[in-house]
Design an enzyme around this catalytic site. Structure first.
Site, mmCIF file in Angstrom:
data_model
loop_
_atom_site.group_PDB
_atom_site.id
_atom_site.type_symbol
_atom_site.label_atom_id
_atom_site.label_comp_id
_atom_site.label_asym_id
_atom_site.label_seq_id
_atom_site.Cartn_x
_atom_site.Cartn_y
_atom_site.Cartn_z
ATOM 1 N N THR A 261 0.833 -1.191 0.000
ATOM 2 C CA THR A 261 0.000 0.000 0.000
ATOM 3 C C THR A 261 0.877 1.254 0.000
ATOM 4 O OG1 THR A 261 -0.072 0.154 2.423
ATOM 5 C CG2 THR A 261 -1.810 -1.153 1.344
ATOM 6 N N SER B 138 0.949 4.438 2.167
ATOM 7 C CA SER B 138 0.404 4.768 3.478
ATOM 8 C C SER B 138 -0.493 5.999 3.413
ATOM 9 C CB SER B 138 1.536 5.018 4.481
ATOM 10 O OG SER B 138 2.285 3.850 4.703
ATOM 11 N N ASP C 93 13.103 -1.473 -1.931
ATOM 12 C CA ASP C 93 11.951 -2.370 -1.867
ATOM 13 C C ASP C 93 12.397 -3.751 -2.305
ATOM 14 O OD1 ASP C 93 9.160 -3.533 -2.229
ATOM 15 O OD2 ASP C 93 8.694 -1.466 -1.693
ATOM 16 N N HIS C 94 11.725 -4.782 -1.781
ATOM 17 C CA HIS C 94 12.158 -6.149 -2.086
ATOM 18 C C HIS C 94 11.404 -6.764 -3.255
ATOM 19 C CE1 HIS C 94 8.494 -6.894 -0.081
ATOM 20 N NE2 HIS C 94 8.804 -7.931 0.652
ATOM 21 N N ASP D 21 16.638 -6.499 0.384
ATOM 22 C CA ASP D 21 15.935 -6.868 1.611
ATOM 23 C C ASP D 21 16.063 -5.711 2.596
ATOM 24 O OD1 ASP D 21 14.996 -7.901 4.004
ATOM 25 O OD2 ASP D 21 16.047 -9.811 3.822
ATOM 26 N N THR E 270 8.579 -8.196 5.265
ATOM 27 C CA THR E 270 8.782 -9.633 5.115
ATOM 28 C C THR E 270 9.602 -9.956 3.883
ATOM 29 O OG1 THR E 270 6.782 -9.881 3.775
ATOM 30 C CG2 THR E 270 6.520 -10.083 6.170
#
Length: 223
Positions: A58, A60, A110-111, A144, A218
């Site tokens: 999302t 935020s 970002d992963h 990560d 995660t």
């Protein structure tokens, strides 16, 4: 007050947040006015609520972005280096870049590669955003986020845009002394925002601030 902040335009949204005490700094106000949220939120960009951007991620709610900027503001000075973990749409990365100015650097991590590409595409929608990318003042990287990004450390400020299951030591290690991290951390069934401050002598102090609800920090989802 957040529920009363939605507006019909980007300017309305920012002014409503200021009127309701969610933006207290002129610098934060100007930085957010300088980024059209419609370039980053695929629907209802001027509502003060989180919006899905795909890949179980999302953007935020605007009031959370304002809270992060206000909290980190002492460390978002001209020339500062900033790490934005879970950069997602790229919106807050752009706001941070406005705050640290032409001599500052912001790295978005970002992963999920499609989100890294999305952030670059979103930022390229404006002339100002294209200049940030072309100059290297903003970089988006696939990595990560729980491990930060050592190549750009140390950072004056670190923002984490997803809830960590624990206080990740690597992130505090990548802060300058002094420096500050804004991070949501899970505690039982709750999540709370923490300010993690590294003092001039290297001492790390963690202060729990308020309850929130973020998507978790995660592993990347399986393809």
């Amino acid at each position: 007050m957040a529920w009363r902040c939605s507006g019909g335009s980007n300017a309305d949204l920012i002014h409503n947040m200021e009127r309701n005490g969610l933006i207290n700094s002129q610098r934060v106000k100007e930085a957010m006015l300088g980024v059209d949220r419609a370039h980053y939120a695929p629907s209802s960009p001027y509502e003060d609520s989180p919006q899905p951007i795909g890949h179980r991620a999302t953007i935020s709610a605007p009031h959370m972005h304002a809270s992060a900027c206000e909290a980190l503001l002492p460390y978002l000075q001209p020339g500062s280096r900033v790490l934005d973990i879970g950069s997602g749409s790229g919106y807050l990365t752009h706001v941070f870049a406005n705050l640290v100015g032409p001599t500052g650097t912001v790295i978005g991590v970002d992963h999920i590669q499609p989100l890294v590409s999305l952030a670059e595409e979103n930022m390229a929608k404006s002339k100002e955003g294209r200049e940030l990318l072309e100059s290297g003042r903003v970089k988006f990287i696939k990595a990560d986020g729980r491990k930060g990004w050592k190549e750009g450390a140390p950072y004056d400020a670190v923002h984490v845009g997803a809830a960590a299951a624990e206080h990740h030591k690597e992130l505090a290690e990548q802060l300058k002394a002094p420096g500050r991290m804004f991070v949501p951390v899970e505690s039982g069934w709750m999540q709370h925002i923490y300010y993690v401050d590294k003092k001039e002598d290297g001492t790390v102090v963690k202060e729990r601030k308020f309850g929130v609800q973020y998507v978790p920090l995660t592993d990347a989802p399986e393809e």
